[in-house]
Design a protein around this motif. Structure first.
Motif: not given
Length: 189
Positions: A122-123, A128-129, A142-146, A150-156
């Protein structure tokens, strides 16, 4: 009746340990103040930007903190331009303000795959938007969230310094710096 400061607030080593205890609690406890710190970056035009984020990992030994984000968000672009950030936590019950200075590495793609696999389904929709976060849209939905790995990032965040301010009966402030092994120095509040 005078209120006394907690023992952890009057000893540099204990204060440093208390900051990390509260950061670690923020990773695992949805109600802990450190769960939702404020992350500050700087835009290319020099304007500061602050936003609430979710603390996803904390490692005291490595002095790192992880925040998950969409790779296409403004904060990622800002950090690519200037890989420094500040994190702020206000813990009202402890009367403790923690400010953290950090260098930031952006992990994505293969570098973030193992972390992505642990993100609950769910998270994943937060990453991805279409259009990308912060882009203008014609109306409120007016947006789509899936979910999109490839859109995931970790700020370390690699913690460089911690400023801890305890607002008890007597104010106490200390600064801890990685470069001196976190020895700590009392500062005037």
């Amino acid at each position: 009746m005078t209120r006394e400061a907690p023992a952890w607030a009057v000893d540099l080593g204990e204060l440093h340990a208390q900051v990390w205890t509260r950061l670690l609690r923020g990773v695992h406890d949805r109600h802990a103040p450190a769960r939702h710190p404020t992350l500050a970056t700087v835009r290319a035009d020099g304007l500061p930007q602050a936003r609430t984020v979710v603390l996803r990992a904390a490692d005291k030994e490595a002095a790192t903190l992880d925040i998950h984000t969409d790779l296409h968000s403004a904060k990622v672009a800002e950090l690519r331009e200037n890989p420094l950030a500040a994190l702020h936590v206000w813990d009202a019950s402890a009367h403790l303000q923690t400010r953290i200075e950090a260098g930031v590495a952006i992990l994505s793609g293969a570098d973030a795959t193992g972390i992505w696999e642990r993100v609950p389904a769910p998270s994943r929709t937060a990453y991805g938007s279409t259009p990308a976060p912060g882009q203008p849209i014609p109306d409120d939905l007016a947006y789509d969230k899936r979910p999109e790995q490839a859109a995931f990032a970790v700020l370390r965040l690699s913690v460089r310094a911690i400023d801890a301010l305890h607002l008890g009966p007597d104010y106490r402030r200390a600064r801890f710096v990685r470069g001196d092994g976190w020895a700590g120095q009392w500062l005037a509040p």
